[in-house]
Design a protein around this motif. Structure first.
Motif, mmCIF file in Angstrom:
data_model
loop_
_atom_site.group_PDB
_atom_site.id
_atom_site.type_symbol
_atom_site.label_atom_id
_atom_site.label_comp_id
_atom_site.label_asym_id
_atom_site.label_seq_id
_atom_site.Cartn_x
_atom_site.Cartn_y
_atom_site.Cartn_z
ATOM 1 N N LEU A 181 0.713 -1.153 -0.045
ATOM 2 C CA LEU A 181 -0.022 0.025 0.024
ATOM 3 C C LEU A 181 0.820 1.250 -0.018
ATOM 4 O O LEU A 181 1.999 1.371 0.717
ATOM 5 N N GLU A 182 0.500 2.296 -0.604
ATOM 6 C CA GLU A 182 0.943 3.478 -0.675
ATOM 7 C C GLU A 182 0.969 4.190 0.508
ATOM 8 O O GLU A 182 1.732 4.917 1.075
ATOM 9 N N PRO A 728 -3.894 0.780 -9.769
ATOM 10 C CA PRO A 728 -3.675 2.034 -9.623
ATOM 11 C C PRO A 728 -4.962 2.423 -8.852
ATOM 12 O O PRO A 728 -4.592 3.414 -8.257
ATOM 13 N N ARG A 729 -6.018 1.807 -8.840
ATOM 14 C CA ARG A 729 -7.041 2.313 -8.098
ATOM 15 C C ARG A 729 -6.846 2.398 -6.442
ATOM 16 O O ARG A 729 -7.471 3.248 -5.863
ATOM 17 N N LEU A 730 -5.802 1.659 -6.171
ATOM 18 C CA LEU A 730 -5.568 1.608 -4.697
ATOM 19 C C LEU A 730 -4.820 2.727 -4.191
ATOM 20 O O LEU A 730 -4.469 2.959 -3.211
ATOM 21 N N ARG A 731 -4.084 3.347 -5.234
ATOM 22 C CA ARG A 731 -3.374 4.597 -4.973
ATOM 23 C C ARG A 731 -4.289 5.764 -4.799
ATOM 24 O O ARG A 731 -3.662 6.757 -4.512
ATOM 25 N N PRO A 733 -6.417 8.188 -3.173
ATOM 26 C CA PRO A 733 -6.619 8.503 -1.846
ATOM 27 C C PRO A 733 -8.371 8.591 -1.469
ATOM 28 O O PRO A 733 -8.754 8.150 -0.423
ATOM 29 N N GLY A 734 -8.926 8.724 -2.519
ATOM 30 C CA GLY A 734 -10.608 8.367 -2.456
ATOM 31 C C GLY A 734 -11.216 7.232 -2.426
ATOM 32 O O GLY A 734 -12.441 6.901 -2.243
ATOM 33 N N THR A 735 -10.516 6.186 -2.603
ATOM 34 C CA THR A 735 -10.753 4.849 -2.745
ATOM 35 C C THR A 735 -11.010 4.299 -1.295
ATOM 36 O O THR A 735 -10.168 4.285 -0.486
ATOM 37 N N PRO A 736 -12.226 3.754 -0.973
ATOM 38 C CA PRO A 736 -12.754 3.460 0.259
ATOM 39 C C PRO A 736 -11.656 2.372 0.865
ATOM 40 O O PRO A 736 -11.510 1.402 -0.060
ATOM 41 N N ARG A 737 -11.121 2.477 2.052
ATOM 42 C CA ARG A 737 -10.242 1.353 2.481
ATOM 43 C C ARG A 737 -10.971 0.178 3.425
ATOM 44 O O ARG A 737 -12.132 0.796 3.821
ATOM 45 N N PRO A 738 -10.409 -0.750 3.447
ATOM 46 C CA PRO A 738 -11.031 -1.731 4.245
ATOM 47 C C PRO A 738 -11.155 -1.359 5.876
ATOM 48 O O PRO A 738 -10.340 -0.625 6.322
ATOM 49 N N ASN A 739 -11.897 -1.720 6.654
ATOM 50 C CA ASN A 739 -12.185 -1.532 8.067
ATOM 51 C C ASN A 739 -11.523 -2.301 8.570
ATOM 52 O O ASN A 739 -11.762 -3.730 9.296
ATOM 53 N N VAL A 740 -9.802 -2.256 8.875
ATOM 54 C CA VAL A 740 -8.827 -3.262 9.106
ATOM 55 C C VAL A 740 -9.085 -3.408 11.004
ATOM 56 O O VAL A 740 -9.084 -2.355 11.671
ATOM 57 N N PRO A 741 -9.457 -4.361 11.334
ATOM 58 C CA PRO A 741 -9.677 -4.886 12.889
ATOM 59 C C PRO A 741 -8.350 -4.835 13.476
ATOM 60 O O PRO A 741 -7.347 -4.863 12.887
ATOM 61 N N LYS A 742 -8.514 -4.603 14.657
ATOM 62 C CA LYS A 742 -7.500 -4.541 15.647
ATOM 63 C C LYS A 742 -7.459 -5.601 16.585
ATOM 64 O O LYS A 742 -8.495 -5.914 17.298
#
Length: 743
Positions: A181-182, A728-731, A733-742
């Motif tokens: 990830l960028e 390239p879509r992952l670069r 900034p407007g692309t929704p990111r996953p809700n990564v758990p902790k």
């Protein structure tokens, strides 16, 4: 607590985000990275390797800012002259010329002789008094001068040190040194390994010297001192019962088991049942459960609960558990502490319902030691009122929040001893010499983001790490088993007369999981020191070899924010030639500085090698061997890294789009390879590293040291550039990111 990082959804390499700006650190000028390690000759390179090599580095880099330290005098001052006591002049006498005749009124000769004798004695007495005073003053003055000269000599020797350097060098799979990830998801906590020997200038590394060994920030920031009776652990066998003798058979106050290995959950629970029955044979019992709320427990929770249910079914059959003889309370902890039974109960249904009501805490924080102490405080009074023996059982798969552990460990042990409450832990094996492990996670709704690595606390097995926290390129992400439980859990069980049960580890989501198992007899000489942290530090720092090992661990600690960027070289590069060349030039300079530090560390270790032969602890001898082998190996790999970047700059590999037309190559990713391009320069160093690692396998067979040495040997020494693709879509900034758990 968890910290997610990510790997690419597919492809042979995993890209890293673009480099973030380096911290504003003043650094000494350093030549290009292609500098041979100090012990290797540097013959003229052949045509095949000439493009990837350069002259050897200077003997030492420009000095960086040193921590303030009193300087030894360059020369000894000459001793001042001894003070001299002035001699009093003899008393004046009216001596007459020989030809002078006595007058008529002169005293008789007898009276004159008597008066002369008295004057002479007075003169001699005065002379002796003054001479004695002079000698005494002279002796004191000379002693002061001699002591001062001796102190100057000691100071001169003590101030000998290696020139300090500035060194620079992310979290990959074992075989690929890239990340995707960028926008990187950075760890939200740091390992408290902050060295006061590090210069205030950002990025400066302390010199490799026992006299500049680091001091842990937590040593003065928290109350981590021995409580009540100090327990000597040097020669004590923590495997007293070998899992066969119940801890309750031991006299009260006897140390418990630091490790009881269970091959299955059923075996661990059967042993726990026997521990409870042994207490019931002596009277009424209150069992307090402390359940970990972390999401990483989801995989284990249902199986553990089913086993606990069986424990209570079996206990219900026992005559000693009839009626209210056995009462139970259920608590849990995450970021906060919770009680799930309003009062202790003997109703099995209520007990199991309370356990199933334990929530998942999304914070990723486990206040383990604090929660255990609070659980004992909460129910201690009820146990005493009901004349019940008390025992506490912790169920967890993590080692707990490091800051909370350091702050509350000793007070929790004191609380348990005061309540006569042994602590039992159903936990996981620690990661060898490292505080963290990583669990893999993929968002089922957004698989295109690839796999994330979620950080959990899982160690180390010692009060402070005794192994490098760095794998030569970035933070460690292996899960090499230590053979023992996490330090805090093992110490609590041992000090309170309980048991640490090491649960089996079929954790399929554990990154780089190792199935290594160690024989008890082989591990016996390598028992970790389970004394209080303050006692451990005092003992460790008595020995120069141990202190230097600790110094190197700190200087190469990527969890130190001042050094993190310097210890993690760039793993992905642009396919644009100009951009590649610019980034490569920076990376070669930074890698060069790390190589220079490793050369200095190598010299320091070689200097103290005779101390290794006199070291009484097999564990510390193995620590020395492991770090020495890694210091050698990491020099070679970093040199290969710089040489590969230089080669790509002057003679770029062609892009072949090996991933297919739908996934055209859009970055170069660093990866390990068996092929090396600097053999004429690094071969001697590589062979020495291989020899040291092979010797570890032979001398420390059947231990984590041998397992890690085997892993280091399997890692390739060469570095290559592989083609990679990132959507390239992952670069964007407007692309929704996953809700990564902790976790």
């Amino acid at each position: 607590m968890s910290t997610p990082t990510s790997q690419p959804p597919s492809g042979s390499t995993r890209p890293q985000p673009p480099r973030r700006p380096a911290p504003p650190a003043a650094k000494p000028a350093a030549p290009a990275v292609d500098a041979a390690p100090t012990t290797a000759e540097s013959p003229a390179p052949s045509e095949e390797t000439a493009v990837a090599t350069a002259p050897a580095p200077p003997a030492s880099p420009a000095p960086a800012a040193q921590p303030s330290r009193p300087s030894a005098p360059s020369s000894r001052p000459s001793a001042p002259s001894a003070p001299t006591a002035k001699q009093p002049a003899p008393p004046a006498s009216s001596s007459k010329p020989e030809d002078e005749e006595p007058s008529d009124d002169a005293a008789t000769s007898e009276d004159a002789d008597s008066e002369g004798d008295e004057d002479h004695e007075s003169y001699l007495t005065t002379q002796m008094i003054h001479l004695g005073v002079a000698c005494g003053v002279s002796m004191v003055a000379h002693m002061v001068v001699l002591v001062a000269m001796g102190m100057m000599l000691i100071a001169t020797v003590a101030q000998t040190q290696v020139t300090e350097i500035v060194a620079e060098v992310e979290e990959p799979p074992e075989e690929v040194l890239t990340q995707v990830l960028e926008e990187e998801i950075k760890p939200s906590k740091e390992l408290a390994l902050v060295s006061t020997a590090i210069s205030s200038q950002v990025g400066a590394m302390g010199a490799v010297s026992a006299l500049s060994q680091p001091q842990m920030a937590t040593q003065t920031a928290v109350s981590d001192v021995s409580t009540e009776v100090t327990v000597e652990v040097g020669d004590v066998n923590v495997f007293k019962s070998n899992g066969k003798t119940l801890s309750q058979d031991l006299p009260e106050g006897q140390l418990g088991e630091a490790a009881a290995i269970a091959d299955t959950y059923a075996e661990a629970m059967d042993r726990m049942t026997q521990e409870i029955l042994a207490k019931l044979a002596k009277g009424k019992v209150l069992v307090v459960w402390a359940m970990d709320q972390s999401e990483s427990m989801n995989d284990d929770r249902e199986e553990i609960l089913s086993r606990i249910d069986r424990v209570y079914q079996e206990l219900g059959i026992a005559s000693s558990a009839k009626g209210d003889a056995l009462a139970t309370a259920v608590t849990s902890y995450g970021k906060d502490f919770a009680v799930h039974t309003r009062r202790p109960t003997s109703n099995t249904t209520e007990i199991m319902d309370a356990m199933r009501a334990v929530p998942n805490d999304p914070s990723g924080i486990e206040m383990q030691c604090q929660a255990i102490g609070q659980a004992i405080q909460t129910f201690r009074g009820q146990a005493q009122t009901g004349q019940r023996q008390m025992m506490l059982i912790v169920v967890t798969d993590e080692s707990g929040d490091p800051t909370s552990n350091v702050q509350y460990l000793e007070s929790t042990i004191a609380e348990a001893k005061a309540a006569r409450c042994p602590i039992y832990v159903l936990g996981r094996e620690a990661v060898f010499g490292y505080p963290y492990a990583y669990m893999t996670w993929t968002d089922p709704k957004k698989p295109e983001w690839g796999t994330f690595y979620l950080q959990i606390e899982r160690g180390p097995e010692t009060p402070f790490p005794e192994q490098l926290q760095w794998d030569g390129f970035r933070k460690r992400n292996d899960a090499h088993p230590a053979g023992f439980g996490p330090y805090e859990q093992a110490r609590m069980a041992r000090q309170t007369g309980g048991v640490f049960f090491m649960l089996p580890s079929p954790e399929v989501r554990l990154l780089h999981r190792s199935n290594a198992k160690y024989a008890l007899e082989a591990m016996r000489p390598y028992l970790p020191d389970l004394s209080a942290r303050s006692d451990y530090v005092a003992e460790r720092d008595k020995f120069e070899m141990r202190a230097i090992i600790w110094k190197i661990i700190n200087d190469l600690n990527p969890w130190n924010t001042a050094l993190a960027r310097k210890l993690e070289p760039q793993g992905t590069f642009s396919i644009d030639k100009a951009e590649f060349a610019k980034a490569a030039a920076t990376e070669m300079q930074e890698a060069k500085q790390i190589i220079v530090y490793l050369q200095e560390a190598e010299k320091a270790l070689e200097r103290i090698k005779p101390l290794r032969a006199r070291e009484s602890s097999p564990r510390w001898r193995a620590n020395f061997d492991m770090i020495y082998g890694q210091v050698l190996a990491y020099q070679v790999r970093l040199y290969e890294y710089g040489a590969r970047l230089q080669l790509q700059t002057v003679n770029p590999k062609p892009i072949k789009n090996i991933l297919g037309p739908k996934r055209p190559t859009n970055y170069w990713g660093i990866a390990n390879t068996n092929k090396t391009i600097t053999d004429e320069i690094t071969k001697e160093k590589r062979e020495l590293a291989q020899q040291v690692l092979q010797q570890i396998i032979a001398e420390h067979s059947g231990t984590p040291f041998a397992t890690r040495a085997e892993w280091e040997l399997k890692r390739s020494f060469g570095i290559d550039l592989n083609e990679g693709y990132l959507d390239p879509r992952l670069r964007n900034p407007g692309t929704p990111r996953p809700n990564v758990p902790k976790l």
